[in-house]
Design a protein around this motif. Structure first.
Motif, mmCIF file in Angstrom:
data_model
loop_
_atom_site.group_PDB
_atom_site.id
_atom_site.type_symbol
_atom_site.label_atom_id
_atom_site.label_comp_id
_atom_site.label_asym_id
_atom_site.label_seq_id
_atom_site.Cartn_x
_atom_site.Cartn_y
_atom_site.Cartn_z
ATOM 1 N N MET A 29 31.944 -57.545 27.819
ATOM 2 C CA MET A 29 32.375 -58.828 27.267
ATOM 3 C C MET A 29 31.964 -58.978 25.798
ATOM 4 O O MET A 29 32.693 -59.523 24.993
ATOM 5 C CB MET A 29 31.781 -59.937 28.131
ATOM 6 N N PHE A 30 30.746 -58.445 25.469
ATOM 7 C CA PHE A 30 30.303 -58.567 24.084
ATOM 8 C C PHE A 30 30.565 -57.295 23.281
ATOM 9 O O PHE A 30 30.076 -57.142 22.185
ATOM 10 C CB PHE A 30 28.811 -58.908 24.034
ATOM 11 N N LEU A 31 31.305 -56.359 23.860
ATOM 12 C CA LEU A 31 31.563 -55.083 23.169
ATOM 13 C C LEU A 31 33.059 -54.821 23.101
ATOM 14 O O LEU A 31 33.791 -55.169 24.031
ATOM 15 C CB LEU A 31 30.927 -53.926 23.959
ATOM 16 N N PRO A 32 33.528 -54.165 22.036
ATOM 17 C CA PRO A 32 34.946 -53.787 21.994
ATOM 18 C C PRO A 32 35.272 -52.850 23.158
ATOM 19 O O PRO A 32 34.399 -52.094 23.598
ATOM 20 C CB PRO A 32 35.084 -53.034 20.667
ATOM 21 N N ALA A 33 36.517 -52.885 23.605
ATOM 22 C CA ALA A 33 36.926 -52.021 24.719
ATOM 23 C C ALA A 33 36.569 -50.581 24.381
ATOM 24 O O ALA A 33 36.840 -50.115 23.276
ATOM 25 C CB ALA A 33 38.431 -52.154 24.926
ATOM 26 N N SER B 158 33.629 -49.213 23.913
ATOM 27 C CA SER B 158 32.239 -49.039 23.482
ATOM 28 C C SER B 158 31.313 -49.279 24.664
ATOM 29 O O SER B 158 31.643 -50.062 25.546
ATOM 30 C CB SER B 158 31.881 -50.053 22.399
ATOM 31 N N ARG B 159 30.178 -48.611 24.675
ATOM 32 C CA ARG B 159 29.282 -48.849 25.807
ATOM 33 C C ARG B 159 27.812 -48.659 25.425
ATOM 34 O O ARG B 159 27.487 -47.926 24.498
ATOM 35 C CB ARG B 159 29.638 -47.928 26.978
ATOM 36 N N ASP B 160 26.978 -49.344 26.163
ATOM 37 C CA ASP B 160 25.531 -49.158 26.001
ATOM 38 C C ASP B 160 25.106 -48.054 26.945
ATOM 39 O O ASP B 160 25.748 -47.824 27.971
ATOM 40 C CB ASP B 160 24.786 -50.442 26.406
ATOM 41 N N ASN C 145 36.738 -40.725 18.449
ATOM 42 C CA ASN C 145 38.136 -40.424 18.705
ATOM 43 C C ASN C 145 38.643 -41.450 19.723
ATOM 44 O O ASN C 145 38.068 -41.563 20.812
ATOM 45 C CB ASN C 145 38.198 -38.998 19.286
ATOM 46 N N THR C 146 39.680 -42.188 19.368
ATOM 47 C CA THR C 146 40.118 -43.272 20.261
ATOM 48 C C THR C 146 40.733 -42.741 21.552
ATOM 49 O O THR C 146 40.935 -43.487 22.501
ATOM 50 C CB THR C 146 41.146 -44.187 19.570
ATOM 51 N N ASN C 147 41.031 -41.443 21.568
ATOM 52 C CA ASN C 147 41.607 -40.830 22.764
ATOM 53 C C ASN C 147 40.613 -40.624 23.889
ATOM 54 O O ASN C 147 40.990 -40.352 25.019
ATOM 55 C CB ASN C 147 42.097 -39.415 22.409
ATOM 56 N N ARG C 148 39.326 -40.630 23.529
ATOM 57 C CA ARG C 148 38.312 -40.308 24.532
ATOM 58 C C ARG C 148 37.727 -41.574 25.115
ATOM 59 O O ARG C 148 37.495 -42.532 24.373
ATOM 60 C CB ARG C 148 37.173 -39.505 23.892
ATOM 61 N N PRO C 149 37.434 -41.582 26.423
ATOM 62 C CA PRO C 149 36.788 -42.761 26.977
ATOM 63 C C PRO C 149 35.449 -42.944 26.268
ATOM 64 O O PRO C 149 34.726 -41.971 26.052
ATOM 65 C CB PRO C 149 36.587 -42.421 28.457
ATOM 66 N N GLY C 150 35.150 -44.149 25.876
ATOM 67 C CA GLY C 150 33.889 -44.370 25.169
ATOM 68 C C GLY C 150 34.029 -44.256 23.659
ATOM 69 O O GLY C 150 33.142 -44.662 22.937
ATOM 70 N N MET C 151 35.111 -43.651 23.186
ATOM 71 C CA MET C 151 35.396 -43.468 21.752
ATOM 72 C C MET C 151 34.362 -42.652 20.989
ATOM 73 O O MET C 151 34.695 -41.860 20.148
ATOM 74 C CB MET C 151 35.567 -44.813 21.036
ATOM 75 N N GLU C 152 33.086 -42.882 21.315
ATOM 76 C CA GLU C 152 32.019 -42.169 20.616
ATOM 77 C C GLU C 152 31.507 -41.086 21.552
ATOM 78 O O GLU C 152 31.203 -41.359 22.712
ATOM 79 C CB GLU C 152 30.892 -43.155 20.300
ATOM 80 N N TYR C 153 31.454 -39.867 21.082
ATOM 81 C CA TYR C 153 30.830 -38.840 21.895
ATOM 82 C C TYR C 153 29.953 -37.963 21.012
ATOM 83 O O TYR C 153 29.960 -38.125 19.787
ATOM 84 C CB TYR C 153 31.851 -38.063 22.726
ATOM 85 N N HIS C 154 29.210 -37.074 21.644
ATOM 86 C CA HIS C 154 28.145 -36.411 20.879
ATOM 87 C C HIS C 154 28.315 -34.908 20.893
ATOM 88 O O HIS C 154 28.543 -34.327 21.953
ATOM 89 C CB HIS C 154 26.776 -36.806 21.450
ATOM 90 N N GLN C 155 28.198 -34.350 19.725
ATOM 91 C CA GLN C 155 28.331 -32.898 19.620
ATOM 92 C C GLN C 155 27.082 -32.317 18.975
ATOM 93 O O GLN C 155 26.408 -32.979 18.191
ATOM 94 C CB GLN C 155 29.530 -32.530 18.735
#
Ligand SMILES: N[C@@H](Cc1c[nH]c[nH+]1)C(=O)O
Length: 374
Positions: A1-5, A7-9, A103-113
């Protein structure tokens, strides 16, 4: 609710396992002679969308800056690093990095490499070092059941050259090839050229499996020196890996690029249990042409999130809990040093005490400290 679609904690083991994987990566990279590099998370979109890189703007997280230029959150490390290193001396270099990509294509948008880039190394040395490093890192993580898949941009590309393809059809064919849709590959090739090429490409869709596929294609492509040379490179790499005890080797001769800048051998690591891709990389000499001349460049990036999910600490530290109060805190703090190589957690009675190997309580009675084991 307080995060953009999207994004996740994250908290607890999801975060600590990721850091543990990253620490192990750092150790392995540093011990193999890699220097560390970091680039900013905000870049100009054109760094990634120019004709040499050709990544799709639609998948990037982007906005206009005050001058009206488009800025993005880093969608790819390799391209940023090429920009950063473009003016470096032309001598062998090994770089390692880790951090988020978006990448907006990936669930979570942010991922780690976590990845490595090897520059100015002769052909096959960069590829082999990338894969040997991968082996050594995965072994450190306790991952032994994985497969390395080898492919090469030139096989598909030199067969497709015989077709007269418009841009749209070329992309459709690449996608069909990528998804291994044999009938579609055959049809698109048939509609845009000859039956021979259509047959060859359709067969290539199936050229996937053990290393023995190379022998079959050496026969099939007799006399085609450019293709045989590519097969020889794949074979040599596979031999180096096998002799070094690296994972199970697979080849995919029909593999197409998943990133536009690849210009030679491509590789991926698959976890045998889940089939997840845990690393991906390849040779990308042409990426540097944007900055004035090709450079021998190869590397790979690990999917830290995939590895963190698997991560188990093989030798976890013992957990000691010391129960204290404001009156006993100074004593408890000193007591920490008696427990070397342990996690020492100072807590109060309200804490959840279910998760410790040892629980101690510091008591103060008549001005005297007492330590009781609970
Ligand atoms: N940047 C690539 C991996 C890579 C590193 N170097 C070459 N390729 C990826 O994100 O998949």
């Amino acid at each position: 609710m307080f995060l953009p679609a999207g994004s996740r904690d994250e908290m607890g083991p999801a975060v600590s396992n990721r850091f543990a994987v990253m620490e192990k990566f750092r150790k392995v990279a540093v011990s193999r002679g890699y220097e560390e590099i970091s680039t900013p998370v905000v870049e100009y979109a054109t760094t990634f969308t120019n004709e040499y890189v050709d990544m799709k703007l639609q998948n990037m997280l982007k906005w206009f800056n005050s001058e009206g230029e488009i800025e993005v959150l880093r969608p790819d490390w390799t391209t940023s690093i090429a920009r950063a290193l473009s003016s470096q001396e032309r001598k062998p270099q090994k770089w390692s990095y880790q951090g988020a990509v978006f990448n907006t294509n990936r669930p979570g948008m942010e991922y780690h490499q976590a990845g490595i880039e090897i520059l100015h190394m002769p052909s096959l040395m960069g590829e082999s070092e990338s894969l040997l490093m991968a082996h050594s890192f995965l072994t450190q993580l306790g991952i032994t059941d994985y497969a390395i898949e080898l492919g090469h941009t030139k096989l598909y590309e030199s067969l497709v050259q015989k077709l007269d393809l418009k841009k749209d059809d070329a992309e459709r064919l690449r996608l069909a090839m990528h998804d291994k849709k044999q009938d579609e590959v055959y049809q698109i090739a048939m509609n845009n050229g000859g039956k021979e090429t259509a047959k060859e490409l359709a067969a290539l869709v199936d050229a996937y499996g053990g290393i023995e596929i190379i022998d079959e294609y050496e026969e099939r492509w007799k006399g085609r020196e450019d293709l045989l040379e590519v097969l020889a490179q794949i074979k040599k790499t596979a031999q180096i890996l096998t002799e070094s005890g690296s994972g199970h080797i697979l080849v995919d001769l029909g593999r197409v690029k998943n990133l536009p800048y690849y210009s030679g051998m491509m590789f991926r690591g698959f976890l045998q249990k889940t089939g997840a891709v845990c690393f991906s990389g390849g040779r990308y000499d042409t990426l540097y042409e944007r900055y004035g001349g090709g450079v021998s460049a190869a590397g790979l990036a690990f999917d830290v999130d995939v590895l963190a999910e698997l991560y188990r600490d093989e030798s976890p530290m013992k957990k000691v809990c010391i129960l204290a109060s404001p009156d006993t805190l100074v004593y408890a703090e000193k007591l920490r040093s008696s427990y070397k190589n342990c996690i020492v957690d100072i807590q109060t009675h309200e804490a959840d005490l279910g998760n410790y190997d040892k629980i101690l309580e510091v008591k103060l009675t008549d001005g005297k400290f007492e330590v009781l084991e609970k």
